[in-house]
Design an enzyme around this catalytic site. Structure first.
Site, mmCIF file in Angstrom:
data_model
loop_
_atom_site.group_PDB
_atom_site.id
_atom_site.type_symbol
_atom_site.label_atom_id
_atom_site.label_comp_id
_atom_site.label_asym_id
_atom_site.label_seq_id
_atom_site.Cartn_x
_atom_site.Cartn_y
_atom_site.Cartn_z
ATOM 1 N N LYS A 232 81.588 -6.956 21.353
ATOM 2 C CA LYS A 232 81.833 -8.378 21.530
ATOM 3 C C LYS A 232 82.066 -9.015 20.161
ATOM 4 O O LYS A 232 81.327 -8.778 19.213
ATOM 5 C CB LYS A 232 80.652 -9.048 22.233
ATOM 6 C CG LYS A 232 80.949 -10.446 22.743
ATOM 7 C CD LYS A 232 79.831 -10.945 23.648
ATOM 8 C CE LYS A 232 80.186 -12.292 24.260
ATOM 9 N NZ LYS A 232 79.135 -12.791 25.174
ATOM 10 N N GLU B 89 71.208 -14.748 40.464
ATOM 11 C CA GLU B 89 70.558 -15.998 40.869
ATOM 12 C C GLU B 89 69.799 -15.862 42.183
ATOM 13 O O GLU B 89 68.736 -16.479 42.358
ATOM 14 C CB GLU B 89 71.603 -17.110 40.980
ATOM 15 C CG GLU B 89 72.203 -17.534 39.662
ATOM 16 C CD GLU B 89 73.382 -16.670 39.216
ATOM 17 O OE1 GLU B 89 73.919 -16.926 38.125
ATOM 18 O OE2 GLU B 89 73.753 -15.738 39.972
ATOM 19 N N ARG C 265 74.682 -20.165 44.088
ATOM 20 C CA ARG C 265 74.733 -18.750 44.444
ATOM 21 C C ARG C 265 73.423 -18.282 45.075
ATOM 22 O O ARG C 265 73.384 -17.224 45.698
ATOM 23 C CB ARG C 265 75.054 -17.911 43.212
ATOM 24 C CG ARG C 265 76.254 -18.415 42.423
ATOM 25 C CD ARG C 265 76.663 -17.450 41.325
ATOM 26 N NE ARG C 265 77.604 -16.479 41.838
ATOM 27 C CZ ARG C 265 78.062 -15.440 41.149
ATOM 28 N NH1 ARG C 265 77.646 -15.233 39.921
ATOM 29 N NH2 ARG C 265 78.921 -14.615 41.679
#
Length: 639
Positions: A286, A372, A400
């Site tokens: 990243k 979630e 969610r």
């Protein structure tokens, strides 16, 4: 512009088709130029940086090998799609990212034929990709191969496994590229992360590993450990028995995600030989190629405008503490007094402020990853055992876990406290991240307590209220960004449940505010005062339970009531209207208006301008008051 990087080869790429005649070394140079262009563009616009830099080579290789847009490329989440946008005919607009009328910060179907599926929330790509693959095999025109790119962080969500299980069962030809950078937004957590860290290889596609130079000795030193970590696992398992293969996928990897030759080789052979679902495991970094982002990849996940040379982000000076920080500090103070308080987030420790809580109480703070649904029921379990869990989620992500809110929390009356950040309109991330619906979908649940903070001081009191409330679920919502600059209490004091407050006693019209639009209400009232109009102003504080006494008093003493909230139709205003209707107040001639977010998805802009589009700024409130007064006068004359 003179400060933009020189990109002679990238300048020749008008669409992905232009990549397909290039040699592998030329593709490597395109990737280098694409990375420089991405850095330059995001330095001007701000946005998601680290994730896109990590998939530059992967983006080039996919478009070079697959025949996009006929072959469908689906990016999970979408915050890594800026290099993809540059390559797919949108380079001339790349410096409009996340601005009003500009490019979305995510993939968006109506923006380009190269964005076959919109994204912004994680773990959706494999499900959508399988849908495309099945449609193709049922004769849908214009659909070729399907490639899904999903990060290791997104793989922690159950939806990804549901899709892989289904795809493996159906044996559809589908390519899933696992972008394993050992980072989502925060460091990844959980067994999947550890599994990927140990994973080395399996029997299928042994010839592909050779073709792609996948053996450990071919990986550069920063990536070698990512391949070696699996030896322990391989010793104790049947050859080829990886989790992915058990789900029905052929597994290829790990592949160096920054080696163009390896990537192109793997993708070409997989495309030529693949039949059923195939997972290609690519190791990436990243922030690759930009030193500040590599050194602090979590801080450069999302950035403000920045100086390319130094990496310094150009953030405006703060005039007041952010709501997120106020929440975190308030929760810490409550936890210092009550050892039963614990905090849970879903891969957003910094975004929710729980990184600060974790520093103070590391054993009482839990990051469950992008999950979630699990976060909500995990909290329910702790609440059932006598703990006091605070479940800190963005409003848009709480959606969610709604089924779990209903069945695992509300029905059982478990005292889970939902700290709902990013309530209302959030700006550049646009409609996918707007916190528009939580008032409506929570306030309809029996016995839940739903609060909204009018300012940062009120938020302190609402944290204390939730901590003290131990016989039912509760939620308190607050917006993104800085507070309004009010005096702050030393500690929170629990509010009386279901009781609002009157700030200004006036006449004629009453404005009943729920949440952070109160600051705009007060601006409107100041302007109205100059015109000789003096409405009453009240802060409801609670959408559930409503302050019946206050609302009915306002209805009795005023000709009209206006409610205002940073939420959708069906929320606080609807609750108030239902109460007034059931009490027969409208039969007595009360005029009522409700100011809510319009029945539409408001596109990206600054929050202030988005609220102007919604008709919810001070000038709009003033106009609503004057308009209602005119209606009331006409009604009085007719009566």
């Amino acid at each position: 512009m003179s400060d933009q990087p020189k990109t002679p080869l990238l300048d020749r790429i008008g669409s992905p088709a232009d990549l397909r005649g290039l040699s592998v070394p030329e593709l490597g140079r395109v990737a280098d130029e694409l990375r420089a262009e991405t850095i330059s563009a995001v330095s001007v616009t701000g946005g998601h940086l680290g994730a896109g830099l990590g998939v530059v080579e992967l983006t080039v290789a996919i478009h070079a090998v697959f025949n996009t847009p006929r072959d469908k490329l689906i990016w999970d989440v979408g915050h890594q799609c800026y290099p993809h946008k540059i390559l797919t005919g949108r380079r001339d607009r790349i410096r409009t990212l996340r601005a009003a009328g500009g490019l979305s910060g995510f993939t968006k179907r109506d923006e380009s034929e190269y964005d076959p599926f919109g994204a912004a929330h994680s773990s959706t790509s494999i499900s959508a990709g399988l849908g495309f693959a099945v449609a193709r095999d049922l004769g849908a025109p214009g659909v070729g191969d399907v490639v899904c790119v999903i990060g290791d962080g997104s793989m922690s969500a159950g939806m990804a496994y549901e899709a892989m299980n289904n795809a493996g069962h159906m044996k559809e030809r589908l390519f899933v590229i696992l972008n394993d950078n050992e980072m989502s937004i925060a460091p990844p957590v959980g067994a999947m992360s550890k599994y990927l860290s140990r994973l080395y290889t399996g029997e299928p596609f042994q010839d592909l590993r050779a073709a792609a130079k996948e053996a450990v000795k071919f990986l550069p030193s920063p990536l070698q450990h990512g391949a070696r970590r699996a030896r322990e696992l391989v010793k104790g398992m049947t050859v080829g028995g990886t989790l992915f293969e058990e789900l029905g996928f052929s597994y290829i990897g790990p592949v160096d995600g920054h080696d163009m030759e390896s990537l192109v080789s793997v993708l070409r052979v997989a495309k030529a030989r693949g039949t059923g679902p195939i997972l290609i495991h690519a190791l990436t970094k990243k922030g690759k190629g930009y030193a500040p982002a590599e050194a602090s990849d979590d801080k450069y996940h999302g950035v403000a405008k920045f100086d390319v040379v130094t990496g310094t982000q150009k953030k405006a000076p703060s005039n007041a503490p952010t709501y997120t920080k106020v929440f975190a500090q308030s929760l810490i103070r409550e936890a210092e007094r009550d050892e039963r308080i614990v905090a849970v987030t879903a891969a957003m420790p910094e975004g929710t402020g729980l990184n600060l809580f974790a520093e103070r109480f590391p054993s009482r703070c839990f990051d469950v990853g992008i999950a979630e649904q699990h976060a909500v029921t995990f909290c329910a379990g702790m609440a059932a055992a006598g703990m006091k869990p605070f479940c800190a989620l963005y409003s848009t992500f709480l959606q969610r876990g709604y089924d779990q809110v209903v069945h695992d929390v509300a029905i059982q009356k478990l005292p889970v406290r939902f700290a709902i950040d990013r309530a209302g309109l959030v700006g550049a991330d646009g409609p996918t991240h707007a916190g528009a619906f939580d008032i409506a979908f929570l306030a309809c649940l029996p016995e839940i307590v739903v609060m909204a903070a009018a300012d940062e001081a009120e938020l302190v009191h609402m944290v204390a209220t939730a901590a003290a409330l131990d016989d039912r679920p509760s939620a308190f919502r607050f917006p993104r960004g800085e507070g309004v600059g009010v005096d702050m209490p030393e500690r929170g004091v629990p509010l009386e449940i279901g009781r609002g407050r009157v700030l200004i006693e006036g006449q004629g019209v009453a404005i009943l505010s729920f949440g952070a639009r109160l600051a705009e209400v007060l601006k409107a009232v100041e302007s109205l005062g100059a015109k000789g109009v003096h409405p009453t102003v009240a802060d409801a504080r609670f959408a559930k339970p409503l302050d019946r006494e206050l609302i009915l008093r306002l209805a009795k003493e005023h000709a009209g009531i206006i409610t205002i909230e940073e939420g959708s139709i069906g929320g606080f205003g609807s609750q108030v209207a239902h109460l007034l209707a059931e009490e027969g107040v409208f039969d007595r001639g009360l005029k009522f208006r409700s100011m809510v977010l319009p029945d539409d998805f408001i596109q990206q802009d600054s929050p202030e301008k988005m609220y102007a589009v919604a008709g919810m700024n001070a000038a709009d409130i003033e106009a609503k008051v004057l308009g209602l007064m005119d209606v009331a006068r006409v009604g009085a004359r007719r009566a």
